[in-house]
Design a protein around this motif. Structure first.
Motif, PDB file in Angstrom:
ATOM      1  N   TYR A   1     -30.332   1.963 136.304  1.00 29.77           N
ATOM      2  CA  TYR A   1     -28.990   2.164 136.831  1.00 29.77           C
ATOM      3  C   TYR A   1     -28.511   3.553 136.438  1.00 29.77           C
ATOM      4  O   TYR A   1     -29.027   4.187 135.527  1.00 29.77           O
ATOM      5  CB  TYR A   1     -28.028   1.084 136.344  1.00 29.77           C
ATOM      6  N   HIS A   2     -27.521   3.989 137.161  1.00 33.54           N
ATOM      7  CA  HIS A   2     -27.059   5.373 137.043  1.00 33.54           C
ATOM      8  C   HIS A   2     -26.215   5.552 135.788  1.00 33.54           C
ATOM      9  O   HIS A   2     -25.212   4.865 135.586  1.00 33.54           O
ATOM     10  CB  HIS A   2     -26.238   5.730 138.289  1.00 33.54           C
ATOM     11  N   ILE A   3     -26.606   6.496 134.963  1.00 35.67           N
ATOM     12  CA  ILE A   3     -25.793   6.940 133.835  1.00 35.67           C
ATOM     13  C   ILE A   3     -25.103   8.222 134.266  1.00 35.67           C
ATOM     14  O   ILE A   3     -25.758   9.199 134.632  1.00 35.67           O
ATOM     15  CB  ILE A   3     -26.658   7.212 132.593  1.00 35.67           C
TER      16      ILE A   3
ATOM     17  N   LEU B   1     -35.802   5.983 133.870  1.00 39.79           N
ATOM     18  CA  LEU B   1     -36.662   6.990 134.481  1.00 39.79           C
ATOM     19  C   LEU B   1     -36.468   8.297 133.737  1.00 39.79           C
ATOM     20  O   LEU B   1     -35.337   8.758 133.564  1.00 39.79           O
ATOM     21  CB  LEU B   1     -36.315   7.181 135.966  1.00 39.79           C
ATOM     22  N   GLU B   2     -37.561   8.911 133.316  1.00 42.43           N
ATOM     23  CA  GLU B   2     -37.461  10.153 132.572  1.00 42.43           C
ATOM     24  C   GLU B   2     -37.210  11.321 133.520  1.00 42.43           C
ATOM     25  O   GLU B   2     -38.032  11.605 134.393  1.00 42.43           O
ATOM     26  CB  GLU B   2     -38.745  10.397 131.780  1.00 42.43           C
TER      27      GLU B   2
ATOM     28  N   SER C   1     -17.614  12.473 142.962  1.00 42.71           N
ATOM     29  CA  SER C   1     -18.712  11.600 142.552  1.00 42.71           C
ATOM     30  C   SER C   1     -19.974  12.435 142.408  1.00 42.71           C
ATOM     31  O   SER C   1     -20.037  13.572 142.880  1.00 42.71           O
ATOM     32  CB  SER C   1     -18.932  10.464 143.556  1.00 42.71           C
ATOM     33  N   ILE C   2     -20.956  11.858 141.750  1.00 41.44           N
ATOM     34  CA  ILE C   2     -22.257  12.529 141.600  1.00 41.44           C
ATOM     35  C   ILE C   2     -23.343  11.608 142.128  1.00 41.44           C
ATOM     36  O   ILE C   2     -23.369  10.412 141.827  1.00 41.44           O
ATOM     37  CB  ILE C   2     -22.530  12.897 140.140  1.00 41.44           C
ATOM     38  N   GLU C   3     -24.216  12.187 142.930  1.00 40.84           N
ATOM     39  CA  GLU C   3     -25.353  11.466 143.481  1.00 40.84           C
ATOM     40  C   GLU C   3     -26.609  11.929 142.755  1.00 40.84           C
ATOM     41  O   GLU C   3     -26.904  13.116 142.710  1.00 40.84           O
ATOM     42  CB  GLU C   3     -25.469  11.736 144.974  1.00 40.84           C
TER      43      GLU C   3
ATOM     44  N   ASP D   1     -37.762   8.724 144.898  1.00 40.92           N
ATOM     45  CA  ASP D   1     -37.265   8.032 146.084  1.00 40.92           C
ATOM     46  C   ASP D   1     -36.068   7.138 145.778  1.00 40.92           C
ATOM     47  O   ASP D   1     -35.617   6.387 146.643  1.00 40.92           O
ATOM     48  CB  ASP D   1     -38.385   7.196 146.715  1.00 40.92           C
ATOM     49  N   GLN D   2     -35.544   7.192 144.564  1.00 40.97           N
ATOM     50  CA  GLN D   2     -34.398   6.359 144.200  1.00 40.97           C
ATOM     51  C   GLN D   2     -33.135   7.201 144.202  1.00 40.97           C
ATOM     52  O   GLN D   2     -33.117   8.308 143.662  1.00 40.97           O
ATOM     53  CB  GLN D   2     -34.607   5.708 142.837  1.00 40.97           C
TER      54      GLN D   2
END
Length: 548
Positions: free
Chosen positions: A266-268, A292-293, A363-365, A370-371
């Motif tokens: 999940y997004h930090i 994910l690194e 916001s930040i994307e 591919d995620q």
């Protein structure tokens, strides 16, 4: 706690002192390890709340130089003055040297060892101390200059031997020494390891060796062990002497995680700073997908400004390194999140000049391979601010804990009608522009009571459209509007200024004057009906604007 000054025989010592809480009579002396020129003290934040004894913080800054609290270019007299300060508080508190705990990190750890051994203190807590004071600073000549005026090889060797020789010559071995280090500290092999056997002669020598992937820098050792350090200090404060010898803590996980099979992703996303300067936005923080690194090739972060109709404006962000991310977001196993930081390009920021007039949330994307995940930016780093550039005014603010930006056109008519506007004074007096009046917009009434509410004088160059803003003083009196049951009071509706024109306006020209009201995140403006004429010869006049 305010900073205080102790005048020793030869040195002026800057320090802070906090009295004990509860019935703890011990004195903890903390030597700071940071090379900060400002009034920085290690362990003076929330961590110190867990230690209830008296605490004496001493700052390493003597005649503008760093000294490791040991010596300066003139010799070792500094140590005696520091001891006089400690003795002053020992006497004042009615305790003995056996009730003192010397504590320090890095440079401060060196000081704790030096003063503890040389002046025979029983309790010493030292984290990653620098042992070779000369070699440690060969590449930092400014710091080395605080220790010696002679930078020769012989002088470097003499500095390197100060602490080792002190340990070898010490015959008062009834000491409680607690030393923290790690092989992951880049300074461990070349500095500390070879001297560890010298400490074994003390009756209670305790060594904690940290083996953890979360420790990769010199400073990480203290951060990782801080709970243990506080526990040891608190036991000493309570007359309980820990004895654990040489131990290893931490868990190194050499099994690398296969990011493709990691389940919880999940997004930090968190901002550490956000500010406006003219028409540029500067923002920094970290954004990555947990599990994910991140690196420069597999992760891209994009700042998105989205208006209330769904139109988006996208701006690429740049990678930064934050070595604490792997520590903060450790969960179960080690992952390297070092490159999960972001910022706008240094010194450039994001140019908002082409952004249409409107209100936008940020916001930040994050795109990792591919995620793709997106998070709105929270307001934790937002301090409401305004900036002006060209013919626009920008406001960075928060609404519902979400960071937002609003852009206005200064020279476009304001659709809102003021509830009340009066200009009671507009004149030139001894080359000063005197302005005084009242302005109320019903839309700004609530914000004026609880939030940001500022008046500005807006001077627009009629020929170039260049805009200057000048602050106006806000009155504290209430303005009553209406009669009977419809009568309302509006606090702080008055404004005034006495603007020195020679120092405020640089170029000659005709300037249209308006009054601007920044209230909450809203901007309101009304024309004064006056034009200021300023000439290069220094002549100035005020004339009424002829409306066509």
């Amino acid at each position: 706690m305010s900073e205080q000054t102790f005048f020793g025989k030869n040195y002026k010592i800057t320090y802070k002192f906090r009295s004990a809480r509860l019935d703890k009579r011990k004195l903890v002396v903390i030597f700071s390890g940071d090379f900060a020129a400002t009034n920085y003290y290690d362990f003076s934040g929330k961590s110190s709340d867990f230690v209830k004894s008296n605490i004496l913080w001493i700052r390493d800054m003597f005649n503008g130089e760093f000294t490791y609290y040991i010596r300066d270019r003139s010799g070792f007299g500094l140590g005696d003055d520091i001891q006089d300060l400690i003795s002053y508080y020992v006497t004042r508190l009615g305790i003995s040297k056996r009730d003192v705990i010397l504590m320090g990190f890095s440079k401060g750890g060196s000081a704790a060892l030096y003063h503890g051994i040389k002046y025979d203190f029983k309790n010493i807590v030292s984290t990653v101390p620098r042992i070779k004071l000369g070699s440690a600073n060969v590449e930092r000549p400014k710091i080395l200059n605080g220790l010696t005026a002679d930078h020769s090889e012989q002088s470097i060797r003499e500095l390197d031997q100060i602490i080792p020789n002190l340990i070898l010559d010490d015959h008062k071995l009834d000491k409680n020494i607690y030393l923290y280090s790690s092989p992951q500290d880049p300074l461990f092999e070349g500095e500390l390891r070879e001297h560890l056997p010298k400490f074994e002669k003390y009756t209670n020598f305790n060594l904690t060796i940290t083996e953890s992937d979360l420790v990769r820098r010199h400073r990480d050792v203290t951060r990782y062990n801080l709970p243990n350090i506080i526990a040891v200090v608190n036991l000493l404060v309570d007359n309980i002497t820990p004895r654990f010898g040489t131990v290893t803590n931490g868990n190194r996980d050499y099994r690398r995680i296969d990011s493709k099979t990691e389940e919880s992703k999940y997004h930090i996303c968190k901002t550490s700073s956000a500010s406006l300067e003219q028409n540029h936005l500067y923002i920094a923080g970290h954004s990555f997908i947990r599990g994910l690194e991140p690196n420069d090739s597999n992760l891209s972060n994009t700042l998105i400004l989205k208006d209330d109709w769904g139109q988006e404006y996208r701006y690429p962000l740049f990678h930064t390194t934050d070595l604490y991310l792997s520590y903060i977001y450790y969960q179960g196993r080690y992952l390297n999140y070092d490159r999960g930081g972001f910022s706008t390009r240094k010194s450039q920021g994001i140019d908002l000049s082409t952004l249409p007039i409107g209100d936008y949330y940020l916001s930040i994307e994050a795109l990792h391979d591919d995620q793709i995940q997106r998070s709105t930016l929270d307001d934790s780093s937002v301090r409401k601010s305004w900036s002006v550039a060209n013919e626009s005014i920008y406001c960075l603010y928060s609404l519902g804990k979400v960071m937002r930006i609003r852009k206005y056109a200064l020279n476009e008519p304001i659709t809102a009608t003021p509830l009340h506007f009066s200009l009671n004074q507009a004149e030139i007096d001894k080359r000063k522009l005197e302005i005084q009046g009242e302005l109320v917009f019903s839309e700004a009434a609530e914000a004026s009571k609880i939030g940001y509410h500022r008046f500005k004088l807006i001077a627009t160059n009629i020929e170039t459209n260049e805009i200057r803003l000048f602050p106006l003083r806000r009155s504290t009196e209430n303005l009553a509007i209406g009669k009977g049951l419809s009568r309302t009071l509006h606090p702080g509706a008055g404004f005034s200024t006495s603007l020195e024109l020679n120092s405020s306006i640089e170029n000659e020209g005709l300037f249209r004057l308006s009054i601007g009201l920044l209230s909450g995140s809203n901007y309101f403006g009304v024309p004064t009906g006056f034009i200021l004429h300023y000439t290069s010869s220094g002549k100035v006049s005020l004339q009424r604007e002829v409306l066509k």
